[in-house]
Structures are given as C-alpha cells and as structure tokens.
Design a protein around this motif. Structure first.
Motif, PDB file in Angstrom:
ATOM      1  N   PRO A   1      28.876  42.652  15.365  1.00  0.00           N
ATOM      2  CA  PRO A   1      29.358  42.321  16.709  1.00  0.00           C
ATOM      3  C   PRO A   1      30.194  41.057  16.703  1.00  0.00           C
ATOM      4  O   PRO A   1      30.046  40.199  15.823  1.00  0.00           O
ATOM      5  CB  PRO A   1      28.067  42.135  17.503  1.00  0.00           C
ATOM      6  CG  PRO A   1      27.032  41.759  16.480  1.00  0.00           C
ATOM      7  CD  PRO A   1      27.420  42.506  15.232  1.00  0.00           C
ATOM      8  N   LEU A   2      31.076  40.941  17.679  1.00  0.00           N
ATOM      9  CA  LEU A   2      31.871  39.725  17.812  1.00  0.00           C
ATOM     10  C   LEU A   2      30.978  38.526  18.112  1.00  0.00           C
ATOM     11  O   LEU A   2      31.112  37.455  17.505  1.00  0.00           O
ATOM     12  CB  LEU A   2      32.891  39.903  18.944  1.00  0.00           C
ATOM     13  CG  LEU A   2      33.684  38.663  19.352  1.00  0.00           C
ATOM     14  CD1 LEU A   2      34.645  38.259  18.239  1.00  0.00           C
ATOM     15  CD2 LEU A   2      34.442  38.905  20.653  1.00  0.00           C
ATOM     16  N   LEU A   3      30.060  38.705  19.066  1.00  0.00           N
ATOM     17  CA  LEU A   3      29.140  37.649  19.478  1.00  0.00           C
ATOM     18  C   LEU A   3      27.712  38.177  19.363  1.00  0.00           C
ATOM     19  O   LEU A   3      27.395  39.237  19.900  1.00  0.00           O
ATOM     20  CB  LEU A   3      29.426  37.217  20.913  1.00  0.00           C
ATOM     21  CG  LEU A   3      28.542  36.109  21.501  1.00  0.00           C
ATOM     22  CD1 LEU A   3      28.799  34.784  20.780  1.00  0.00           C
ATOM     23  CD2 LEU A   3      28.804  35.940  23.000  1.00  0.00           C
TER      24      LEU A   3
ATOM     25  N   ILE B   1      23.709  31.536  17.346  1.00  0.00           N
ATOM     26  CA  ILE B   1      24.873  32.055  18.065  1.00  0.00           C
ATOM     27  C   ILE B   1      25.867  32.517  17.007  1.00  0.00           C
ATOM     28  O   ILE B   1      26.663  31.732  16.495  1.00  0.00           O
ATOM     29  CB  ILE B   1      25.505  31.002  18.988  1.00  0.00           C
ATOM     30  CG1 ILE B   1      24.482  30.456  19.984  1.00  0.00           C
ATOM     31  CG2 ILE B   1      26.695  31.599  19.734  1.00  0.00           C
ATOM     32  CD1 ILE B   1      25.010  29.336  20.858  1.00  0.00           C
ATOM     33  N   GLY B   2      25.777  33.787  16.663  1.00  0.00           N
ATOM     34  CA  GLY B   2      26.690  34.331  15.668  1.00  0.00           C
ATOM     35  C   GLY B   2      28.027  34.682  16.297  1.00  0.00           C
ATOM     36  O   GLY B   2      28.082  35.364  17.322  1.00  0.00           O
ATOM     37  N   PHE B   3      29.106  34.211  15.671  1.00  0.00           N
ATOM     38  CA  PHE B   3      30.449  34.485  16.193  1.00  0.00           C
ATOM     39  C   PHE B   3      31.391  34.658  15.013  1.00  0.00           C
ATOM     40  O   PHE B   3      31.553  33.742  14.208  1.00  0.00           O
ATOM     41  CB  PHE B   3      30.929  33.340  17.088  1.00  0.00           C
ATOM     42  CG  PHE B   3      32.334  33.511  17.604  1.00  0.00           C
ATOM     43  CD1 PHE B   3      32.603  34.458  18.584  1.00  0.00           C
ATOM     44  CD2 PHE B   3      33.381  32.763  17.098  1.00  0.00           C
ATOM     45  CE1 PHE B   3      33.893  34.643  19.052  1.00  0.00           C
ATOM     46  CE2 PHE B   3      34.674  32.926  17.560  1.00  0.00           C
ATOM     47  CZ  PHE B   3      34.927  33.879  18.548  1.00  0.00           C
TER      48      PHE B   3
ATOM     49  N   LEU C   1      27.460  29.361  15.214  1.00  0.00           N
ATOM     50  CA  LEU C   1      28.101  28.231  15.881  1.00  0.00           C
ATOM     51  C   LEU C   1      27.197  27.007  15.946  1.00  0.00           C
ATOM     52  O   LEU C   1      27.684  25.876  16.000  1.00  0.00           O
ATOM     53  CB  LEU C   1      28.531  28.633  17.296  1.00  0.00           C
ATOM     54  CG  LEU C   1      29.554  29.763  17.412  1.00  0.00           C
ATOM     55  CD1 LEU C   1      29.944  29.975  18.872  1.00  0.00           C
ATOM     56  CD2 LEU C   1      30.791  29.485  16.570  1.00  0.00           C
ATOM     57  N   LEU C   2      25.879  27.217  15.951  1.00  0.00           N
ATOM     58  CA  LEU C   2      24.958  26.086  16.056  1.00  0.00           C
ATOM     59  C   LEU C   2      24.905  25.253  14.775  1.00  0.00           C
ATOM     60  O   LEU C   2      24.441  24.112  14.806  1.00  0.00           O
ATOM     61  CB  LEU C   2      23.553  26.574  16.416  1.00  0.00           C
ATOM     62  CG  LEU C   2      23.393  27.263  17.765  1.00  0.00           C
ATOM     63  CD1 LEU C   2      21.931  27.580  18.035  1.00  0.00           C
ATOM     64  CD2 LEU C   2      23.961  26.406  18.892  1.00  0.00           C
ATOM     65  N   SER C   3      25.378  25.805  13.673  1.00  0.00           N
ATOM     66  CA  SER C   3      25.308  25.075  12.401  1.00  0.00           C
ATOM     67  C   SER C   3      26.661  24.551  11.945  1.00  0.00           C
ATOM     68  O   SER C   3      26.751  23.895  10.903  1.00  0.00           O
ATOM     69  CB  SER C   3      24.719  25.979  11.309  1.00  0.00           C
ATOM     70  OG  SER C   3      25.567  27.099  11.064  1.00  0.00           O
TER      71      SER C   3
ATOM     72  N   ILE D   1      37.567  26.048  16.890  1.00  0.00           N
ATOM     73  CA  ILE D   1      37.210  27.352  17.472  1.00  0.00           C
ATOM     74  C   ILE D   1      37.317  27.306  18.986  1.00  0.00           C
ATOM     75  O   ILE D   1      37.809  28.237  19.622  1.00  0.00           O
ATOM     76  CB  ILE D   1      35.788  27.757  17.034  1.00  0.00           C
ATOM     77  CG1 ILE D   1      35.763  28.067  15.539  1.00  0.00           C
ATOM     78  CG2 ILE D   1      35.281  28.947  17.844  1.00  0.00           C
ATOM     79  CD1 ILE D   1      34.383  28.341  14.998  1.00  0.00           C
ATOM     80  N   ARG D   2      36.854  26.201  19.578  1.00  0.00           N
ATOM     81  CA  ARG D   2      36.848  26.050  21.034  1.00  0.00           C
ATOM     82  C   ARG D   2      38.283  25.916  21.545  1.00  0.00           C
ATOM     83  O   ARG D   2      38.995  24.980  21.198  1.00  0.00           O
ATOM     84  CB  ARG D   2      36.037  24.815  21.411  1.00  0.00           C
ATOM     85  CG  ARG D   2      35.781  24.656  22.901  1.00  0.00           C
ATOM     86  CD  ARG D   2      35.158  23.300  23.187  1.00  0.00           C
ATOM     87  NE  ARG D   2      33.959  23.065  22.414  1.00  0.00           N
ATOM     88  CZ  ARG D   2      33.754  22.006  21.633  1.00  0.00           C
ATOM     89  NH1 ARG D   2      34.691  21.076  21.516  1.00  0.00           N
ATOM     90  NH2 ARG D   2      32.625  21.868  20.972  1.00  0.00           N
ATOM     91  N   GLY D   3      38.711  26.862  22.332  1.00  0.00           N
ATOM     92  CA  GLY D   3      40.070  26.845  22.861  1.00  0.00           C
ATOM     93  C   GLY D   3      40.975  27.823  22.148  1.00  0.00           C
ATOM     94  O   GLY D   3      41.856  28.425  22.772  1.00  0.00           O
ATOM     95  N   SER D   4      40.766  28.008  20.852  1.00  0.00           N
ATOM     96  CA  SER D   4      41.613  28.943  20.112  1.00  0.00           C
ATOM     97  C   SER D   4      40.961  30.309  19.989  1.00  0.00           C
ATOM     98  O   SER D   4      41.599  31.338  20.240  1.00  0.00           O
ATOM     99  CB  SER D   4      41.933  28.385  18.725  1.00  0.00           C
ATOM    100  OG  SER D   4      40.745  28.173  17.979  1.00  0.00           O
ATOM    101  N   ARG D   5      39.683  30.364  19.620  1.00  0.00           N
ATOM    102  CA  ARG D   5      38.974  31.640  19.469  1.00  0.00           C
ATOM    103  C   ARG D   5      38.064  31.926  20.662  1.00  0.00           C
ATOM    104  O   ARG D   5      37.868  33.068  21.034  1.00  0.00           O
ATOM    105  CB  ARG D   5      38.147  31.648  18.175  1.00  0.00           C
ATOM    106  CG  ARG D   5      38.943  31.365  16.924  1.00  0.00           C
ATOM    107  CD  ARG D   5      40.053  32.366  16.723  1.00  0.00           C
ATOM    108  NE  ARG D   5      39.550  33.705  16.419  1.00  0.00           N
ATOM    109  CZ  ARG D   5      40.274  34.802  16.489  1.00  0.00           C
ATOM    110  NH1 ARG D   5      41.526  34.756  16.912  1.00  0.00           N
ATOM    111  NH2 ARG D   5      39.750  35.979  16.192  1.00  0.00           N
ATOM    112  N   ILE D   6      37.467  30.880  21.220  1.00  0.00           N
ATOM    113  CA  ILE D   6      36.625  31.014  22.408  1.00  0.00           C
ATOM    114  C   ILE D   6      37.181  30.082  23.478  1.00  0.00           C
ATOM    115  O   ILE D   6      37.464  28.918  23.203  1.00  0.00           O
ATOM    116  CB  ILE D   6      35.159  30.626  22.124  1.00  0.00           C
ATOM    117  CG1 ILE D   6      34.603  31.389  20.928  1.00  0.00           C
ATOM    118  CG2 ILE D   6      34.291  30.898  23.354  1.00  0.00           C
ATOM    119  CD1 ILE D   6      33.192  30.967  20.549  1.00  0.00           C
ATOM    120  N   ALA D   7      37.327  30.580  24.689  1.00  0.00           N
ATOM    121  CA  ALA D   7      37.837  29.756  25.794  1.00  0.00           C
ATOM    122  C   ALA D   7      36.921  29.917  26.999  1.00  0.00           C
ATOM    123  O   ALA D   7      36.193  30.902  27.114  1.00  0.00           O
ATOM    124  CB  ALA D   7      39.265  30.149  26.149  1.00  0.00           C
TER     125      ALA D   7
END
Length: 345
Positions: A7-9, A71-73, A78-80, A89-95
């Motif tokens: 999955p994506l997320l 939080i797999g992405f 993401l937590l590690s 990642i923030r803004g480019s892959r996740i917004a």
C-alpha cells in the motif's frame, strides 16, 4: 518504489501521547489503516476525537507528542526517518491542506511568492520556471486571471479562493498523498461544494490519494471510497463509504448520522444531538469509551474495552468497536438494526 502488493500508506497501531501537568494524554491510540494510490479516505468524528492529531503525526508536525506504532509510506517508516529526510518528503510526496487558509498563508507575502518558494525548494526550478508553474496551478484550481492574481496578497482573496490557493500549494510538487483537514468548515454550502468537487476532480485526474478529515459525515458521503469513524482517540468503525451509510453498526456513527440534515428525512422531525460529552483522555474509561453516551450499554461495556473487529451481521471488511454488534461477549445480544432497542440473538 512501491511494490505491486504494497500500500501507499500503511498506518499500524499509531499512538500519539502528550505529556501534561495532569499526566499523559493519549490523543490517538491504536489506529491502523491502509491506502492505495488514487484512493480517497474520509476520517470523521467530533472535535477532540484525534483526527487532526493523526494527520499531523503523518506529516511529522507535532514534535511535542510521543509517537508509537508505524507509519509506512512508499516503503519507509516515517516515524524513524531523520528530520532532513522528512522535510524533503513533506510538501513533495505528502502535502496538507489546513482548515483555516488565512492563518496558514503568510499575510505579508504575495500568493505568487509563496507558491514559487515551495516549488523552488522541492524541485530546484528556476524563478521563471517556478512562476510559470505557479500560474498554471492557480489556473488548475479555478482562479481567474492567474497571472495577475499571483501579485495579490491573501487578504485580497475571498475565503473560497484562499482555500483554492491552499490546494494549489498542496499540488505544487505533485504529491502522491494529500491530507485535507476540515477544509470546508468556514465555507458556505455553495463554495463548499465547489471545493469538494475540485478536490475530487484533481485526485481522479492525478491519481493522488486523499485523506479528508471532517466532523461532517455528509462531506465524505459522495467524495470518499472508505470511511474511518474516530471517537476518543480510537477508530470505532471502518468500512467502505457505501457500506457505512447503508449499514452503520456503531451507535456513535448512528448519532453522527442522526444529527446531520438529510434530504430523505422527514423535515418536521428535529435533528437528534448526541447527549453527553467525549471521554477525558487523561483518564479514559476502562471499558468502551462511548459507554456513558450509549443507550445500548450493558455491564460488559463498563468492564472490558471492545476490539475493532468484524460486525457479527456484516462480515468481511466492516469493522466496529462495539460489544453489541460483535456479539463476542457471550451475552447473546445484538443491537437492533432499527437503532432503537437491542434484540436477542
């Protein structure tokens, strides 16, 4: 790269705890769900149910909280990740599109400058390239005369147009996941419908996954594939949107539906509010967190907390956190489908 079966997320047993002078406050506890590319998820619940904290946890924007779980992405947890990697990642892959655009946009910078800064930061584009991209984004989200409006400041836009600017900022670097937090709260119904239609169109065209966070089940009815209902920091019901609206099984979900205006309801009958208040997450109840507000509560609801498990009469992918609909207590009762009285199994 994401594998064909990955999955994506993939959020697994996520928790978010804040330390306060009164003790630990578990704002989010045991939340798990998955999303694929191009899918849309609605997360609903009252204020204080943990919706926004969960979204901010995914974005890595609450350093004051102790986060647990995974939080797999796109294959990473993401937590590690180190802060520098998370910032990329923030803004480019996740917004994220926040609730109040006026407080999210910088009032002393033009809209054009705010857009071009984001584009240049994440893509390395030149100033002319970034400005052309910014103009294209404003045109995409339906703002007239985009070249001229790039020179305007946030206060020169209406509320609906400011929300469109926020969506443009979220789309600036073609993210694969967008989190939209209560984006229709301050809008009138006409502008609300326009913004929701815009988001739906953009996510379909771009195959962007969308998490829509709201307190209003009506908002997610026609714009999501699946729905999570949150209460007291936990997921209490999870199903496809069609399944949840046709066969809601959690008394709390019924309460949300009963308090919502609907075209198919007798207009002479008043809306029914959910009596009582949400639980104190500094000292949550031992059993079901909705027990004190539930007219179907039994003794087991006070002594044991139910798991999020398949509803007894809706097997498959419909999950619910309620003893009465799981019938796993050995007490031989199920909540009636008429939402008015429990019936013997």
């Amino acid at each position: 790269m994401i594998g064909a079966d990955m999955p994506l997320l993939d959020v697994a047993d996520l928790s978010a705890t804040f330390s306060t002078q009164q003790g630990d406050l578990r704002a989010v506890e045991g939340v798990s769900f998955q999303m694929d590319e191009g899918t849309t998820l609605g997360i609903v619940g009252e204020s204080g149910s943990g919706k926004s904290v969960m979204a901010l946890s995914i974005m890595g924007l609450i350093p004051s909280a102790r986060l647990g779980g995974r939080i797999g992405f796109e294959g990473d947890d993401l937590l590690s990740l180190p802060d520098a990697r998370m910032r990329r990642i923030r803004g480019s892959r996740i917004a994220m599109v926040f609730q109040d655009p006026m407080s999210s946009l910088n009032p002393v910078l033009t809209v054009g400058l705010q857009l071009t800064e984001v584009i240049r930061l994440h893509t390395g584009a030149s100033r002319p390239e970034a400005r052309a991209r910014a103009e294209e984004l404003l045109r995409t989200v339906g703002i007239p005369e985009p070249r001229r409006r790039l020179k305007d400041y946030p206060h020169q836009f209406s509320g609906g147009m400011r929300q469109r600017v926020m969506i443009a900022l979220a789309l600036a670097c073609d993210p694969v996941l967008i989190l939209a937090d209560e984006i229709t709260t301050a809008l009138d119904v006409t502008i609300q419908a326009q913004v929701l239609a815009l988001l739906k169109t953009l996510t379909v065209e771009r195959q962007t996954a969308l998490v829509m966070i709201t307190h209003d089940l009506g908002v997610v009815a026609g714009h999501t594939d699946r729905v999570l209902v949150m209460y007291g920091g936990q997921v209490v019901e999870q199903a496809t949107t069609a399944e949840l609206f046709e066969h809601p099984r959690m008394p709390y979900t019924w309460g949300l539906l009963d308090s919502m205006p609907r075209m198919d309801r007798d207009r002479s009958k008043p809306l029914v509010p959910i009596e009582g208040v949400p639980p104190d997450l500094l000292d949550p109840p031992k059993g079901c967190r909705f027990r004190d507000r539930c007219r179907f509560a039994r003794d087991i609801c006070a002594s044991r907390a139910p798991d999020l498990a398949p509803a007894a009469d809706r097997p498959g992918a419909h999950l619910v956190r309620c003893w009465g609909t799981q019938d796993r207590a050995g007490s031989g009762w199920l909540i009636g489908t008429d939402h008015t009285a429990p019936t013997e199994a």
